[in-house]
Design a protein around this motif. Sequence first.
Motif, PDB file in Angstrom:
ATOM      1  N   TRP A 119      81.330 132.511 -27.419  1.00  0.00           N
ATOM      2  CA  TRP A 119      79.991 132.672 -26.830  1.00  0.00           C
ATOM      3  C   TRP A 119      80.052 133.595 -25.618  1.00  0.00           C
ATOM      4  N   GLN A 120      81.117 133.480 -24.841  1.00  0.00           N
ATOM      5  CA  GLN A 120      81.226 134.310 -23.648  1.00  0.00           C
ATOM      6  C   GLN A 120      81.624 135.738 -24.007  1.00  0.00           C
ATOM      7  N   LEU A 121      82.500 135.880 -24.985  1.00  0.00           N
ATOM      8  CA  LEU A 121      82.911 137.208 -25.437  1.00  0.00           C
ATOM      9  C   LEU A 121      81.714 137.990 -25.967  1.00  0.00           C
ATOM     10  N   LEU A 122      80.782 137.276 -26.606  1.00  0.00           N
ATOM     11  CA  LEU A 122      79.585 137.921 -27.159  1.00  0.00           C
ATOM     12  C   LEU A 122      78.497 138.153 -26.108  1.00  0.00           C
ATOM     13  N   GLY A 123      78.758 137.736 -24.872  1.00  0.00           N
ATOM     14  CA  GLY A 123      77.800 137.997 -23.803  1.00  0.00           C
ATOM     15  C   GLY A 123      76.821 136.886 -23.549  1.00  0.00           C
ATOM     16  N   GLY A 124      77.117 135.686 -24.013  1.00  0.00           N
ATOM     17  CA  GLY A 124      76.196 134.569 -23.829  1.00  0.00           C
ATOM     18  C   GLY A 124      76.029 134.172 -22.377  1.00  0.00           C
ATOM     19  N   HIS A 125      74.905 133.538 -22.091  1.00  0.00           N
ATOM     20  CA  HIS A 125      74.610 133.151 -20.711  1.00  0.00           C
ATOM     21  C   HIS A 125      74.836 131.672 -20.454  1.00  0.00           C
ATOM     22  N   HIS A 127      76.899 127.842 -22.175  1.00  0.00           N
ATOM     23  CA  HIS A 127      77.714 127.214 -23.202  1.00  0.00           C
ATOM     24  C   HIS A 127      77.042 125.963 -23.764  1.00  0.00           C
ATOM     25  N   HIS A 302      77.955 129.111 -31.165  1.00  0.00           N
ATOM     26  CA  HIS A 302      78.384 130.257 -30.358  1.00  0.00           C
ATOM     27  C   HIS A 302      77.380 131.406 -30.498  1.00  0.00           C
ATOM     28  N   ALA A 306      74.772 133.134 -27.511  1.00  0.00           N
ATOM     29  CA  ALA A 306      74.935 134.545 -27.139  1.00  0.00           C
ATOM     30  C   ALA A 306      73.718 135.409 -27.433  1.00  0.00           C
ATOM     31  N   HIS A 307      72.637 134.833 -27.978  1.00  0.00           N
ATOM     32  CA  HIS A 307      71.507 135.661 -28.387  1.00  0.00           C
ATOM     33  C   HIS A 307      70.193 135.078 -27.890  1.00  0.00           C
ATOM     34  N   GLU A 308      69.569 135.765 -26.967  1.00  0.00           N
ATOM     35  CA  GLU A 308      68.357 135.296 -26.307  1.00  0.00           C
ATOM     36  C   GLU A 308      67.176 135.197 -27.259  1.00  0.00           C
TER      37      GLU A 308
END
Length: 352
Positions: A119-125, A127, A302, A306-308
């Motif tokens: 999730w963080q690698l994909l740019g998530g805000h 967890h 995940h 990562a997707h708003e």
Amino acid sequence: MEITAITAFPRQVKLKTPFKLALGELRDITTLIIKIETDDGVTGYGEASPYAPVNGETNETEQAALPVFVNALTGCDPRNLEQVHARMDVVMAGHTALKCGIDTACSDILGKAASLPLWQLLGGHSHIVTTDITIPIGTPAQMVASARTYVAAGFTALKLKAGDNEAADIAAINAVCAAVGPTISVKVDANQAWTVSQTLRIAAQLRAPNLIAIEQPVPDWQLLSLPLLRAQSPVALMLDESAHDAADAIRLNAADLINIKLAKSGGLFGAAAIDATAAAAGVPCMVGCNAETRLGTAASAHFIAAHENVHYGDIDSFMLLAETDWLSGGFTADGPTLTLSDRPGLGVDVRL
């Protein structure tokens, strides 16, 4: 880093109780766990969860196709996801569930190689993600009882399966919405069981201010009827079985919402293309699931994180399955709240 081996492990999992939907009744599932090994010693895992009524794929077809993909991907760097998908697509169309299993295993490796949770690698805000809970087709009294149990457990969003009988569908939807009150959001999923006229007739009889959307009421191929349906229905229209890839998302300009499923779109890579296309058109998405274990659920969670543009999560299938002793980790669940692990990749322990 190069792929040295790809192996599929069929695993049968029972449902806690039988689950009825318009497409049939489920009592157990056989899912495929995909293991990808590399020359660097990094191993990734993914889940292929085919469902023949939707994508025409079974465990047998996916296992038969696997050697073709193994031949195409051996020696490929699993972190180069665009190349991975290009190689798979050029040798064989379809097989989106198997491609999903391979995609998520490669994504697991990508996260492990980067020492970051996916999730963080994909740019998530965040967890933390939330999911609704799905109630199978039953009598109105049965569905109301299930709804009340879930609301008492902390769920604030329900999805009701429908499509068995028109009068019973209307009665059950209205009864559940009335029983849970206006603060609990409800979605209805007919799984292609209604006609256009039926959908409009049913929608007109629903007394549910908390009803967010009717999902895939008509057969997946009836795209020409969608603008009329959307214009005349008092309830928002969500599409699922009609949307397999980004090209479908472009054609679905009459949808208020799109339900993305990783197993239907070939994994996180294909799901991201659908989401980006929908976002550009101002159409929000939901991420749903097939009958998937904790492993497939972790990949979907995940992606949501990562997707708003993903406004809703419908990734509850692991709650409906019996626990297994060969999977653990990935996330913790507290009612509708899933808290993703901070371990690299998917964070799921797989013991095959």
